[in-house]
Design a protein around this motif. Structure first.
Motif, mmCIF file in Angstrom:
data_model
loop_
_atom_site.group_PDB
_atom_site.id
_atom_site.type_symbol
_atom_site.label_atom_id
_atom_site.label_comp_id
_atom_site.label_asym_id
_atom_site.label_seq_id
_atom_site.Cartn_x
_atom_site.Cartn_y
_atom_site.Cartn_z
ATOM 1 N N GLU A 150 0.857 -1.182 0.000
ATOM 2 C CA GLU A 150 0.000 0.000 0.000
ATOM 3 C C GLU A 150 0.894 1.234 0.000
ATOM 4 O O GLU A 150 1.831 1.330 0.798
ATOM 5 C CB GLU A 150 -0.865 -0.036 1.266
ATOM 6 C CG GLU A 150 -1.826 1.093 1.410
ATOM 7 C CD GLU A 150 -2.704 0.926 2.639
ATOM 8 O OE1 GLU A 150 -2.803 1.913 3.399
ATOM 9 O OE2 GLU A 150 -3.275 -0.167 2.852
ATOM 10 N N HIS A 160 0.828 5.598 -0.279
ATOM 11 C CA HIS A 160 0.046 6.835 -0.211
ATOM 12 C C HIS A 160 0.745 7.912 -1.028
ATOM 13 O O HIS A 160 1.952 8.129 -0.864
ATOM 14 C CB HIS A 160 -0.113 7.287 1.238
ATOM 15 C CG HIS A 160 -0.946 6.351 2.047
ATOM 16 N ND1 HIS A 160 -2.160 6.714 2.566
ATOM 17 C CD2 HIS A 160 -0.767 5.044 2.410
ATOM 18 C CE1 HIS A 160 -2.680 5.687 3.222
ATOM 19 N NE2 HIS A 160 -1.844 4.659 3.136
ATOM 20 N N GLU A 210 -5.578 13.175 -2.325
ATOM 21 C CA GLU A 210 -4.867 12.110 -1.615
ATOM 22 C C GLU A 210 -5.359 10.755 -2.112
ATOM 23 O O GLU A 210 -6.558 10.502 -2.135
ATOM 24 C CB GLU A 210 -5.102 12.220 -0.114
ATOM 25 C CG GLU A 210 -4.685 13.553 0.487
ATOM 26 C CD GLU A 210 -3.193 13.768 0.462
ATOM 27 O OE1 GLU A 210 -2.438 12.792 0.669
ATOM 28 O OE2 GLU A 210 -2.770 14.912 0.207
ATOM 29 N N VAL A 228 -4.474 6.269 -2.456
ATOM 30 C CA VAL A 228 -3.782 5.083 -1.980
ATOM 31 C C VAL A 228 -3.684 4.122 -3.153
ATOM 32 O O VAL A 228 -4.679 3.852 -3.826
ATOM 33 C CB VAL A 228 -4.544 4.405 -0.815
ATOM 34 C CG1 VAL A 228 -3.805 3.165 -0.332
ATOM 35 C CG2 VAL A 228 -4.767 5.378 0.329
ATOM 36 N N VAL A 246 -2.936 0.295 -4.095
ATOM 37 C CA VAL A 246 -2.983 -0.977 -3.396
ATOM 38 C C VAL A 246 -2.658 -2.092 -4.385
ATOM 39 O O VAL A 246 -3.314 -2.220 -5.414
ATOM 40 C CB VAL A 246 -4.393 -1.212 -2.799
ATOM 41 C CG1 VAL A 246 -4.444 -2.525 -2.037
ATOM 42 C CG2 VAL A 246 -4.804 -0.051 -1.909
ATOM 43 N N LEU A 254 -8.171 8.417 -0.852
ATOM 44 C CA LEU A 254 -7.809 8.070 0.521
ATOM 45 C C LEU A 254 -9.032 7.954 1.430
ATOM 46 O O LEU A 254 -9.161 6.986 2.191
ATOM 47 C CB LEU A 254 -6.829 9.100 1.090
ATOM 48 C CG LEU A 254 -6.438 8.904 2.555
ATOM 49 C CD1 LEU A 254 -5.738 7.569 2.771
ATOM 50 C CD2 LEU A 254 -5.565 10.054 3.024
ATOM 51 N N TRP A 285 -10.948 4.791 0.662
ATOM 52 C CA TRP A 285 -10.195 3.625 1.122
ATOM 53 C C TRP A 285 -10.363 3.440 2.632
ATOM 54 O O TRP A 285 -10.624 2.336 3.110
ATOM 55 C CB TRP A 285 -8.724 3.776 0.755
ATOM 56 C CG TRP A 285 -7.834 2.689 1.249
ATOM 57 C CD1 TRP A 285 -6.861 2.798 2.195
ATOM 58 C CD2 TRP A 285 -7.810 1.318 0.829
ATOM 59 N NE1 TRP A 285 -6.248 1.588 2.390
ATOM 60 C CE2 TRP A 285 -6.806 0.663 1.567
ATOM 61 C CE3 TRP A 285 -8.553 0.586 -0.091
ATOM 62 C CZ2 TRP A 285 -6.516 -0.688 1.409
ATOM 63 C CZ3 TRP A 285 -8.262 -0.764 -0.261
ATOM 64 C CH2 TRP A 285 -7.252 -1.388 0.486
ATOM 65 N N GLU A 286 -10.251 4.531 3.371
ATOM 66 C CA GLU A 286 -10.395 4.442 4.826
ATOM 67 C C GLU A 286 -11.818 4.048 5.218
ATOM 68 O O GLU A 286 -12.021 3.230 6.118
ATOM 69 C CB GLU A 286 -9.992 5.763 5.481
ATOM 70 C CG GLU A 286 -8.495 5.997 5.403
ATOM 71 C CD GLU A 286 -8.049 7.343 5.935
ATOM 72 O OE1 GLU A 286 -8.900 8.241 6.149
ATOM 73 O OE2 GLU A 286 -6.828 7.500 6.129
#
Length: 148
Positions: free
Chosen positions: A5, A7, A107, A109, A111, A122, A125-126
């Motif tokens: 992963e 960022h 932002e 991510v 993966v 981001l 994803w969170e």
């Protein structure tokens, strides 16, 4: 195999630095497209190396005339494909259409998911990882049946 992963941020021109670890495996040119399932909570972008994209393309081609849904899937998927490469600074441009589809702002991510890479906003994803939509007990049972 893609894993891990990373960022990163999207610059003002819509460019993303592709991690060096991924660039080596992607090769000179690769493909970015919408995810296949188009589920709101899982909207992201898929990045395929040439060989994986060709294999997926052949599988989808076999479906192309089998039903109205299969034709829709092919149109949905292939209409958004971006054939691309990284620039000298290791960046790749994400089209506005692709960024809007995945709700990507600044932002992101990246993966690694075995045969491909997913690019997520981001916040999405969170939220996805915090959700309780997966029934981990059922997944654990399935893995047990596979001897994992």
């Amino acid at each position: 195999m893609f894993y891990g992963e990373f960022h990163h941020t999207i610059d003002e021109k819509g460019r993303l630095i592709m991690p060096a670890k991924y660039r080596e495996q992607l090769g000179a040119s690769f493909f970015i497209t919408k995810d296949l399932w188009n589920k709101e909570e899982e909207r992201c972008l898929f990045v395929y190396p040439q060989s994986e994209f060709n294999e997926l393309s052949q599988k989808l081609h076999k479906l192309s005339n089998s039903s109205k849904e299969a034709r829709f899937l092919n149109r949905y998927f292939f209409s958004s494909v971006q054939d691309t490469a990284v620039d000298k600074q290791g960046r790749v441009l994400l089209t506005t259409e692709l960024r809007e589809h995945a709700c990507i702002n600044r932002e992101v991510v990246l993966v690694g998911v075995d045969t491909h890479i997913e690019i997520w906003d981001l916040d999405k994803w969170e939220a996805y990882n915090a959700s309780d939509t997966l029934e981990m007990d059922k997944l654990a049972e399935s893995l047990g049946e596979l001897g994992i």
